[in-house]
Every structure is written in structure tokens, then in C-alpha cells.
Design a protein around this motif. Sequence first.
Motif, mmCIF file in Angstrom:
data_model
loop_
_atom_site.group_PDB
_atom_site.id
_atom_site.type_symbol
_atom_site.label_atom_id
_atom_site.label_comp_id
_atom_site.label_asym_id
_atom_site.label_seq_id
_atom_site.Cartn_x
_atom_site.Cartn_y
_atom_site.Cartn_z
ATOM 1 N N PRO A 71 0.738 -1.141 0.063
ATOM 2 C CA PRO A 71 -0.065 0.064 -0.163
ATOM 3 C C PRO A 71 0.394 1.164 0.138
ATOM 4 O O PRO A 71 0.147 2.425 -0.772
ATOM 5 C CB PRO A 71 -1.047 -0.529 1.316
ATOM 6 C CG PRO A 71 -0.069 -1.120 2.321
ATOM 7 C CD PRO A 71 0.525 -1.819 0.993
ATOM 8 N N ASN A 72 2.139 1.214 0.219
ATOM 9 C CA ASN A 72 2.945 2.028 0.368
ATOM 10 C C ASN A 72 4.247 1.879 0.709
ATOM 11 O O ASN A 72 4.586 0.506 1.498
ATOM 12 C CB ASN A 72 2.629 3.459 1.623
ATOM 13 C CG ASN A 72 2.475 3.100 3.010
ATOM 14 O OD1 ASN A 72 3.149 2.225 3.624
ATOM 15 N ND2 ASN A 72 1.157 3.066 3.522
ATOM 16 N N TYR A 73 4.913 3.076 1.167
ATOM 17 C CA TYR A 73 6.764 2.442 0.903
ATOM 18 C C TYR A 73 7.726 3.757 2.072
ATOM 19 O O TYR A 73 8.276 3.642 1.540
ATOM 20 C CB TYR A 73 7.434 2.780 -1.173
ATOM 21 C CG TYR A 73 6.257 1.730 -1.497
ATOM 22 C CD1 TYR A 73 6.994 0.253 -1.269
ATOM 23 C CD2 TYR A 73 5.852 1.930 -2.301
ATOM 24 C CE1 TYR A 73 6.099 -0.177 -2.549
ATOM 25 C CE2 TYR A 73 4.703 0.692 -3.302
ATOM 26 C CZ TYR A 73 5.568 0.176 -3.533
ATOM 27 O OH TYR A 73 4.480 -0.612 -4.224
ATOM 28 N N ASN A 88 3.468 -0.623 -9.878
ATOM 29 C CA ASN A 88 3.051 1.001 -8.583
ATOM 30 C C ASN A 88 3.797 2.282 -8.159
ATOM 31 O O ASN A 88 3.977 2.678 -7.125
ATOM 32 C CB ASN A 88 2.710 -0.008 -7.213
ATOM 33 C CG ASN A 88 2.082 0.620 -6.062
ATOM 34 O OD1 ASN A 88 1.118 1.321 -6.615
ATOM 35 N ND2 ASN A 88 1.702 1.061 -4.967
ATOM 36 N N GLY A 89 4.455 2.625 -9.427
ATOM 37 C CA GLY A 89 5.660 3.493 -9.519
ATOM 38 C C GLY A 89 5.625 4.781 -8.395
ATOM 39 O O GLY A 89 5.986 5.820 -7.971
ATOM 40 N N GLU A 90 3.739 4.823 -9.096
ATOM 41 C CA GLU A 90 3.456 6.659 -9.029
ATOM 42 C C GLU A 90 3.639 6.633 -7.247
ATOM 43 O O GLU A 90 2.917 7.403 -6.943
ATOM 44 C CB GLU A 90 2.074 6.950 -9.422
ATOM 45 C CG GLU A 90 1.965 6.976 -11.029
ATOM 46 C CD GLU A 90 1.113 7.477 -11.769
ATOM 47 O OE1 GLU A 90 0.126 7.475 -10.793
ATOM 48 O OE2 GLU A 90 1.014 6.464 -12.243
ATOM 49 N N GLN A 91 2.907 5.180 -6.683
ATOM 50 C CA GLN A 91 2.785 5.282 -4.996
ATOM 51 C C GLN A 91 4.509 5.108 -4.119
ATOM 52 O O GLN A 91 4.690 6.411 -3.313
ATOM 53 C CB GLN A 91 2.672 4.465 -4.606
ATOM 54 C CG GLN A 91 2.402 4.263 -3.223
ATOM 55 C CD GLN A 91 0.936 5.165 -2.859
ATOM 56 O OE1 GLN A 91 -0.244 5.343 -2.614
ATOM 57 N NE2 GLN A 91 1.439 6.071 -2.054
ATOM 58 N N ARG A 94 5.468 9.112 -4.795
ATOM 59 C CA ARG A 94 4.969 9.757 -3.558
ATOM 60 C C ARG A 94 5.450 9.988 -2.461
ATOM 61 O O ARG A 94 5.498 11.416 -1.888
ATOM 62 C CB ARG A 94 3.032 9.261 -3.788
ATOM 63 C CG ARG A 94 2.456 10.213 -4.778
ATOM 64 C CD ARG A 94 1.023 10.124 -4.103
ATOM 65 N NE ARG A 94 1.103 8.769 -4.035
ATOM 66 C CZ ARG A 94 0.281 8.867 -5.222
ATOM 67 N NH1 ARG A 94 0.137 9.350 -6.345
ATOM 68 N NH2 ARG A 94 0.048 7.172 -5.715
#
Lengths: 449, 346
Positions: free
Chosen positions: A266-268, A292-295, A298
Motif C-alpha cells: 500500500p505504501n513505501y 505501483n511506481g506513482e506510489q 509520492r
Amino acid sequence: MRASKRGGMKFAAVTVVLATLAAACGSDTEDDAAGEATGEATADATAEGSATAEAPADTDAAPAAEGSLVIAIEVPLQGASKDASEAAVNAANLALEQAGGVAGSYTVTTKTYDNSTAAKGGWDDATCAKNAADHVAATDEIAVLGPYNSGCAKIILPVLNQDPSGPMLMISHANTNPGLTKAWDPGEPEIFYPTGTRNYGRLIATDDFQGAAGAQFAQEELGLTTCLVLDDGQTYGVGVATAFKAEAEAIGITVIDGGSWDAKQPNYTAIFENAATESPDCVYLGGINDNNGEQLIRDKVAVLGANDGAVKLIAPDGFSGYPTVQELPDAQGMYITFAGLPTSELQKIEGAAADFVNAYIEKYGEPASFYAWYAAAAMQYILKAIEASDGTRAGVTAAAFSGITVSAEESVIGKEFGLDENGDVTIKDMSVNIMQDNTETYLKPWPLG
Amino acid sequence: VTAGTGELAKPGRDLALIDIIGLALLGGLAVWMVASLIVDPVLFAKVTVIGISNGSLYALVALGYTMVYGIIELINFAHGEVFMLGSIVAAIFMEDVFNQTSSNPTGWVLLILTMVITMIICAALNMLIERLAYRRLRNAPRLAPLITAVGVSYVLQNVGQELNGTGSQRSRSSVLPDTEIHLGPIDIGVKYLLVLAITVPLLLAMTWLVQKTKVGKAMRATAQDRDASRLMGINVDRIISYTFGIGGALAAAAGLMAFQINESTRYDAGFRFGLVAFTAAVIGGVGNLAGAVLGGYLIGIIYALTEGAKLFPGPEWVQTMVFLILIAFVTFRPGGIFGSNETEKV
């Protein structure tokens, strides 16, 4: 009751493990329909398509009938690459249209294959394998244009190579993993050519050049000294990240190896919090935006700050050509290397290149993503090969490796090009772009070597 | 008949050995965490906060799994997709209907309103799924509803794709303040605290509903013995439907907060998230509310530590760590943390 609950518990555990395995295997068998042709189909031949990297057992595929041939276009039409893929299909078809729909004495049409699934949101290995079998089985198909992803190419290529009526030619507009044509990972590239005959070419520079260019740009242009390097764990991402790390270490950049990011996370933020303790001034994302590159972008900005601040963000062409990335506020200031020339530079090359870009814009209302121009170039090259051949798959493949070229006067990429004996393009360009004002803008060329 | 024989005694020895191995594994993990804490306490704290925040979401979704499993022993694989749809529906309301894309007081109020609306929608959706897909299979072999749940999961995923767009990811805007609280050297994002501020009351409300209300009592009775409950005048079908509704509402709340924290929505976010949440439920003891919550937080923290803390192996090992813990629990403590506490089961 208690025993029953325990039994249920074990059942639940077994089920969740099985489900995990199913998820880990991706959606390999979830969406066979996604592999069906979606474009300007003319061929109705279909194959049952075993999802293995082998040619089908039925090997009586006859040479294509003289007079009418089909070029298959392999792209992911679902997920984040959808826009870039549709542009590539449009550009290839426009190039064919400009050639009058013929190559020598043959009428040529195209058939588009989607190698992605909705569940994966990108290319899918089982679908690539099925498509490969379909190409071999479709007797009127003469060559394959694509695929977009190197990982998919590695699945399709050995199948086409073992085509009894071939090998069947495949020319990619976007594959950059070096192992497809030259020594890279163990066994490469020989494992992709079981017959020993080359049948694969590509029209852009490879990741060993691109990863190295990214590292050189980081040091020479930006003066960066410490880079966090992440990859997406896929063929392309690991390859380009490896090349970046090797060059970075060679020129004195300290590399923080961040490992592979998990596309389903879900996030990094935890990854970047960890990296922040080592004070990097650069983050390199080796991979494709689909994962999920955009996450990731961000969360990089959330933890390490804006891309025009102390910590720069550099990515390879796996992040190029995505409208969603271009419009992402946190992507502004990000640098992207591209293994070719972007639209703005092609428009400056008077003649076929500028004419083609303008014709595309006139027909489709907006410029295509960069790789689309190379899809058009791939179409030009395949048409040349057909023209120089006897109209059989083996003949077209042999012609493609016979030293033919597309001249500068007719080349949609503005320069004369052909393939070397390995299948790599004879001209190699590398660009560095920057995200500015919600647009991927050409910054400068980068010398190779 | 075999009491006192060696055969009967042997399982006793095996059990003791298993317990020791399990405790050793748990101790090893604890030592690992302590070592990481000592090496870089600030990073450990920051990452733990991220883990607690993500864990809150896992806990909310895990509750839905555990309630449904507790009451009809169905692993509702579609539950993760309800979470995914919750995030997308919430994003549509916040951005397209209420036009809220930045942090401001109006946005905060509308966020609460959106949460209520999304919870109602997802509760209704989950009840509909139960009515259409699962009810007729209640007495069927266990595999039938399980496969149906997987099928429903893909249906919902396609619905999510239609709503979210064909790209797997879609950028969204958060109305949560992008500020931090400084506790010495530790910076904590306010949005993470807000997630806790929303999650904890929901969990308390959930506990109150199950423990103190008539419906909750009926749910617990249905979980214990459906036939006896029916004889006592409980409308079992309705109670099961309520359970699905509550689970759907909690998943919706988790979905809304996920979209606010991550500032994105993904149509393919549900399956993996649901699987991890189910793992949390198993670790806590399937059917146990407190266990699901604890499991959710535990999984969230393990996830974050593996990804970002010192001495932990890094992001590519996250799934391995989580599912190794699952296997360890199933092997050494199949009832989960609170597994044997039948009286708290829904």
C-alpha cells in the motif's frame, strides 16, 4: 466444537497458503480472454496455446500464403501501459498505412495481441506464453512487432525461435534488457535461441547503456554522490538497476542498495525512512511505473522531499510516456532517461521523422508517447524484411539479418538504421528528460560509450 | 482405551517440543526487534508508527474476516475487494461529488460524511453479496462458498476497474493535514495519528456492539450454535446479514483511510490486502475480535519493520516474513493469540 474449530483453522490456513501461492503466481490463468486479439484482426486462426515456453506439438504450420500477410503487434493494453501501447499500435498502423499497406508484392495487415490482464494491471507471463503459441499457430502471421516489456519478450522469443516454419521474426520497439541479444544473465542470450538462429531485433539502446547513462548523468550533471537504488524485481527493472549500480560504483557514487519494492504494497514510506538515515542525495527507481511506481514517487517526496530539492529522483524509461506520471505533482522535477529520441527532437529532424510525427498528430490529435515512434520504425523494418524475402517466416527472418536498412530519407526516427548480427539497432540514442509543467520534457542528449 | 500407553504419551512430548520451538521462534523475533531498536531507535520508532498506521487498516479489514468466519466459518475472500471498493467510492465522493482535494475544515467535515456514506454503501454491498452468493451455499460443502468468494472477488475487482479507470493506480488528493508532530528526534505525521483517532473509536464501537447490544448477543449466539439460536427465536439469516454489513462498513472505513494516507486508489489493491488482513485474523485467532485487532497491528508493524528498520531484510522479504509468521502460528499455535477464548468469539 473445539476440535471442529481447530479443523476449520487448519482448513483456513491451508486455504490462505494456497491463495497466497495463487497470488504469487500472479493472475496467470485468470484472464485468458485478455490474450485475444483486439485490434485490426484479419487472421482467424487460433491456437489452444499451451502456456509454456515451447512451440506447440502441432508443428505443421505452413508458410504464409503469398499475397496476404499479417504482422502481429504485441502490447499490454490494460494497466498503466495502456496509453503508451495504444499509441504504439496507432503509430505502427500509421506507418503501414503510409507504406500503402504493402511490402513488395504482399498485402500486409496487422493483428493486435493484448499481453496484459486486468488483474495484474500489466503484462502477464501466462498471456505472453499463450500469445506466443498463437503467433506460431496463426499461419498467415509473418512476424511480430513488440512486445513492450522485456520480460514478456523472454517468454515469447524461444517459442518463435522454434517455429518449424521459421524462426519467426520479432522486432521490438521498447525492449531494453541486454540479455535478449547479448551476454547478461547466465545462459543469455543463447537460451532464447534454441535453434541457434537469431530471429529477434530491437530498435533502441539497451539497459547497460541506459543504466550507465543514468549514473553518469547523476554524477556529471547533478553532482550527486549517494544514491538509493530500488528495483521492481522484474527482468527489466533488475537489469537497468544493476547497470546503474555498476556504473555508479565505478565512477565513485556511493550506492545504497534498497532491494526490490513490492508492487502490491500500500505504501513505501518505511523504505525511504530507512534510506534517509544514510542521507542520500539521489534515488534511482529501476523498474516500470505499472508496478505501483506513482506510489513510490509520492512516498519518496513525502519522506525525502521534492525532486528539485536536496534528493533528486532519477528513473529509466520504464517511467517514460505515462500521462499519469506527467500529471503527478510529486513527479515534477524527476529525471527520466530514454533509450531513444523524444518527440521534440524527432520534429526537429526535417523529412520523414518530422513528417511522420506531424501526420500522427494530425490523425490522432496529440503526439504519441516516445516509444510509439520506434514502433513505427519497427513496422518500417519488418516491411523492408518482407520486401526482401520470399514471403515465408524463415525468409523474412533471414532477410532481417541480411544487412537491410531503412534509409534516412524514409526513416521515421530520422536516421538510417538496421540490425547488427545480434539484433541490436545500428544507431543508438540516449536522452535525458525532465518532468516540468506536467510534461515530460527533453533536457539533453547523453553520449553513449 | 490407550491411556497410559506410550502412543498416547508421545503426542504430549511432541506438543511440548512444538511449544518450545514456537517460543524459541517468538523469542528470536523479539531479540531481532530489540537489536533493531538498539541500533537505531529513532528509525525504529518512525517505522513502528507507520506500521501502527497501516496496522489499523489491516485490523479493520481483519475484523470483517474474523466476524464472518466466526459466524459461518467462511473465508470471505471477497472482503478485501470490499475494502478496495470502499477506497474508490470514498475517493469518488470526496473528489468528484464534494470537490475536496486539499486540507481544510470543510474537507474534514465532508470526509466524515463521506465515511458514513461509504460505510453504508459497502455495508449494503456486503449484505447483498451474502444474500446472492453465499446464503444458498450455507450448507454446501465448504469448498463451494470458498470458490464462490474467490469468484465474487474477481467480479468486484472488475467493478473497481470500471470505477477507477483502466490504469492500475490512480492518484488522489488527501484532505488530511500534511504536517508532523515532533517528539524529540521523532517526526510523526499527523495523518497517521488521525487514522488511529478514527480507527480506535470504530473498534470500541464494534466491541460495544458485539458485547452490549441485543444484536451483538444474537451474533454471539449464532456463532455458538445456529440451530439453537434459531430455536431461541433469533432470525439467524438476518443476524448473518448484519454481520456481513458490519464487516463491509469497517472495510469501507479502512478503504477511505487508505486512500487518504496513500493519496491513490488501485482496483487491484484488495486481494493482497485482504489476504494480509486474513493472516492478521488467523494470528489473532479466527473468530476473536480482540485477536483480529491485535493481529492487524502486529502484521502492520512486522511489515513496516521488515521494509524499513535496521537489521531487517528489506522490502523484498516483506511477504516472506508475514507468511512465515502465519505458518509459525498455524503450526505452533493454531488457535492464534487468543484462539482458545471461545467466549469472546462472535
